[in-house]
Scaffold this motif. Structure first.
Motif, PDB file in Angstrom:
ATOM      1  N   LEU A  48     -67.250   0.148  42.065  1.00  0.00           N
ATOM      2  CA  LEU A  48     -66.299   0.429  43.133  1.00  0.00           C
ATOM      3  C   LEU A  48     -67.036   0.458  44.473  1.00  0.00           C
ATOM      4  O   LEU A  48     -68.184   0.910  44.552  1.00  0.00           O
ATOM      5  N   THR A 101     -61.101   7.269  44.095  1.00  0.00           N
ATOM      6  CA  THR A 101     -60.206   6.529  43.212  1.00  0.00           C
ATOM      7  C   THR A 101     -58.798   7.111  43.301  1.00  0.00           C
ATOM      8  O   THR A 101     -58.599   8.215  43.825  1.00  0.00           O
ATOM      9  N   ALA A 153     -55.419   0.422  47.083  1.00  0.00           N
ATOM     10  CA  ALA A 153     -56.708   0.646  46.415  1.00  0.00           C
ATOM     11  C   ALA A 153     -57.500  -0.646  46.336  1.00  0.00           C
ATOM     12  O   ALA A 153     -58.717  -0.670  46.595  1.00  0.00           O
ATOM     13  N   THR A 174     -61.303  -0.158  45.295  1.00  0.00           N
ATOM     14  CA  THR A 174     -61.362   0.957  44.348  1.00  0.00           C
ATOM     15  C   THR A 174     -60.258   0.809  43.291  1.00  0.00           C
ATOM     16  O   THR A 174     -59.513  -0.176  43.284  1.00  0.00           O
ATOM     17  N   SER A 175     -60.159   1.794  42.426  1.00  0.00           N
ATOM     18  CA  SER A 175     -59.301   1.674  41.240  1.00  0.00           C
ATOM     19  C   SER A 175     -58.042   2.513  41.361  1.00  0.00           C
ATOM     20  O   SER A 175     -57.992   3.509  42.085  1.00  0.00           O
ATOM     21  N   THR A 176     -57.026   2.076  40.602  1.00  0.00           N
ATOM     22  CA  THR A 176     -55.848   2.907  40.375  1.00  0.00           C
ATOM     23  C   THR A 176     -55.803   3.245  38.892  1.00  0.00           C
ATOM     24  O   THR A 176     -56.572   2.714  38.095  1.00  0.00           O
ATOM     25  N   THR A 177     -54.854   4.114  38.544  1.00  0.00           N
ATOM     26  CA  THR A 177     -54.772   4.592  37.165  1.00  0.00           C
ATOM     27  C   THR A 177     -53.313   4.633  36.734  1.00  0.00           C
ATOM     28  O   THR A 177     -52.457   5.046  37.522  1.00  0.00           O
ATOM     29  N   SER A 224     -61.051  11.724  43.078  1.00  0.00           N
ATOM     30  CA  SER A 224     -59.799  11.043  42.811  1.00  0.00           C
ATOM     31  C   SER A 224     -58.709  11.727  43.619  1.00  0.00           C
ATOM     32  O   SER A 224     -58.706  12.958  43.755  1.00  0.00           O
TER      33      SER A 224
END
Lengths: 445, 245
Positions: A88, A93, A114, A119-122, A324
């Protein structure tokens, strides 16, 4: 003779214990017979990052030049066992939030914002939608007790897997998505009848305890050919032992969520009275990693009340590898925006206080499945706002790190911090400002 | 009772199976080979030797292959299975065929807890007994147990069928949604919102199909079964049901 009207009288005095909010809640409970359910995290005042300060550079510490000297922000997650760890660009995040609790447009916007920032998503309870996979460059797939929508194809499509043991707003609690939000699509994804109140279990159905978890992680690794990083997410409750047990079970990454972290819908009494503030949970978790010789090898992501770059920097200084955000990301999209004040008033609330996310009537079109309301959120514009916000968080964290002489935000350390209160000093295990006193420190941190 | 059904691959007219001996190969090596099979594979028949209770054997298959496992398996055998036909010639540990999507898994012996948990599709047959939480959170699988099942089976069962030729333990179908439960023997107790229901012709037809899939149609009398399912009183939260939540 004194006239009684001449006797000085004390003004009416309300109880500190039975304050106006408490009295109103008693009356509400008496009228309805049901506990209060709401979204969001703990609203009570708890020791937090505001109670810490950075010392900055001085004669013995050299600062770095802003805008000139590099201060890195990248982070690698999951290199312990996964053959395809996540890289990332920023250590911030997006936390797990489901399609169902959030609208499709909101999920798309999270992915767009994101991804723009690297960066990441969830995902969340209910499975992975094609839209969020399509709009998220890096997507973490949650493995929850309900297993709604869980399937091996999405498992392999994900970039990482997050086994959810609990979340900060309700450690030990399951969930309930009320029928208003169980649209035909949500119902189909979860294999449930439309319109019913959907319950999510609090325990995983096919494993119990850390020994079983180790075997479960082994199975998930086998199914995905050991490619995917495996996170284990816990609500902040017993952070030292939970972190140690997650690591022992084979986690690549531990996600630790404090009580300020939001939920889609849970009992108010649960949100406000169960779990720990994130400030008190980071150092024990880091301690567990250090005791195992795995600090920085197993990454720690912390969440629950991250609002600005100072919060990011403080979390990293206490030993986290990344943070996060959930609630703050929703606000960046447009949640609780005063432009919808008349709508909030019609719902009996006000912008900034709206938390009945479970009702599906969100004026901002974020925590709803109502087609008319969801159209209020432009996923492209909202995604841009989230990207802007993430950029500001990153720049702020870099600003502080440079002031402390750090060429990477991960080089921030507890020695850069002091506490403003005795409570924060004890919880964060840093000295009370102006002293060398760390309450509760008995020679072993 | 000795109800038999032959689902082994050994008696079928197929090419000689590829043999993998876990005495000399790791589970990782086995699964990597199996995951590398394409959907149109001609490596259709496999025989796994010396499983010795190892975990995650043939987890994550996604090809129309036939797999015979010669012995006992540990946790999560055939977990998340798609398409494959797996026969375990022994007992199975926790979570056999958990979250299966399609295909067929047959355990010749007994199965431990959470057999077929959360599975969306396919058929799971257990010749012996299954213990606690059989079919927990099932989402469309058909499970047939020739022996008995333990407590809390079909907890929060959403869809699919659970057919039991023996008895069921405590709290059968607790908080059940739309799964169909058929039990031939006694039920120790029913869980919250699970009730006995009329066994109508369409249910008898459904039950017959499940028994046929297990190869025991004609060996048991359908009228011996009772049907259980959701009373649907917990579908909408109501304070008067608080003790059941």
């Amino acid at each position: 003779m004194t006239n009684s009207s001449d006797i000085p009288r004390t003004p009416p005095r309300k109880s500190a214990t039975f304050d106006d909010y408490t009295l109103a809640e008693i009356r509400r409970a008496a009228a309805t017979g049901i506990y209060d359910i709401r979204g969001g995290g703990a609203k009570r005042r708890v020791p937090h990052f505001d109670d810490l300060l950075f010392l900055g550079a001085s004669i013995s510490r050299y600062p770095l030049e802003g805008y000139r000297e590099r201060c890195g922000t990248d982070v690698v997650l999951g290199a312990r066992f996964a053959t395809k760890p996540i890289h990332l660009k920023i250590p911030i995040t997006i936390a797990g939030m489901s399609f169902g609790s959030l609208s499709g447009n909101a999920k798309e916007a999270l992915g767009r914002g994101a991804s723009a920032m690297g960066t990441s998503t969830t995902t969340g309870d209910g499975g992975m939608t094609p839209e969020e996979r399509g709009h998220s460059q890096t997507l973490v797939y949650q493995y929850l007790p309900s297993r709604y929508g869980m399937n091996p194809d999405d498992l392999r499509r994900a970039d990482a897997i997050e086994i959810v043991i609990g979340q900060g707003a309700k450690p030990g609690g399951g969930g309930m998505l009320l029928g208003q939000k169980i649209s035909p699509r949500v119902a189909k994804m979860r294999t449930l009848p439309e319109g019913i109140d959907q319950r999510s279990a609090c325990r995983h159905p096919d494993w119990t305890g850390p020994d079983d978890l180790e075997i479960k992680i082994e199975e998930l690794r086998e199914i995905t050919d050991w490619e995917k990083p495996i996170y284990v997410k816990v609500g902040a409750a017993r952070p030292y032992y939970d972190t140690a047990l997650a690591v022992k079970s084979g986690a690549d990454v531990v996600v630790l969520d404090g009580m300020q972290g939001g939920t889609a819908a849970t009992q108010e009494v649960f949100i406000e009275n169960v779990g720990l503030p994130i400030l008190s949970a980071i150092r024990p978790a880091v301690q567990a990693l250090q005791d195992l010789g795995l600090h920085r090898k197993v990454q720690l992501i912390v969440s629950g009340g991250i609002r600005n770059g100072a919060d990011v920097a403080k979390a990293l200084a206490l030993g986290a590898d990344a943070v996060s955000i959930g609630t703050a990301a929703l606000v960046a999209l447009g949640d609780n925006n005063p432009v919808f004040e008349s709508d909030y008033a019609a719902l009996g609330t006000t912008a900034g206080a709206y938390d009945d996310w479970q009702e599906g009537r969100d004026p901002a079109g974020i925590t709803t499945q109502d087609p008319a309301l969801t159209q209020r959120l432009d996923p492209v514009a909202a995604g841009r706002r989230l990207a802007n916000y993430l950029a500001v968080l990153t720049l702020e964290a870099q600003t502080i790190a440079r002031a402390c002489g750090k060429s990477h935000v991960h080089n921030l350390e507890p020695e850069d911090l002091v506490a403003l209160t005795i409570e924060a000093a004890a919880m964060a295990r840093v000295p009370l400002a102006g002293t060398e006193w760390i309450p509760g420190f008995n020679g072993k941190i | 009772m000795n109800l038999s059904s032959n689902t082994s691959t050994s008696g079928l007219d197929l090419a000689p199976p590829s043999v993998i001996d876990l005495e000399h190969e790791t589970v990782r090596g086995l699964n990597a080979k199996m995951h590398g099979l394409s959907h149109g594979t001609n490596h259709g028949c496999w025989r796994i030797l010396n499983p010795r209770g190892r975990h995650a054997i043939v987890a994550g298959l996604d090809a129309p292959v036939m797999v015979d496992i010669a012995g006992n398996v540990g946790y999560y055998c055939a977990g998340m299975n798609k398409q494959a036909h797996v026969v375990v010639h022994g007992n199975a540990g926790v979570g056999v065929a958990e979250n299966m999507m399609s295909g067929f898994v047959h355990v010749k012996g007994d199965a431990s807890q959470a057999a077929g948990a959360t599975a969306h599709g396919g058929t799971l047959i257990i010749d012996g007994n299954a213990t606690a939480r059989c079919g927990i959170s099932m989402k469309g699988i058909d499970i047939i147990v020739k022996g008995s099942i333990g407590h809390m089976s079909a907890f929060m069962g959403q869809a699919g069928t659970l057919t039991v030729l023996g008895d069921a333990g405590e709290a059968l179908g607790d908080s059940i949604y739309e799964a169909h439960l058929y039990v031939r023997g006694t039920v120790t107790s029913l869980g919250a919102d699970c009730v006995i229901k009329a066994l109508r012709d369409k249910h008898k037809a459904e039950l017959f199909e499940k028994l046929k899939a297990a190869g025991v149609d004609g060996q048991v009398d359908i009228s011996d079964f009772k049907r259980y399912g959701s009373a649907r009183t917990l579908y909408h939260f109501h304070i008067d049901n608080a003790s059941n939540y």
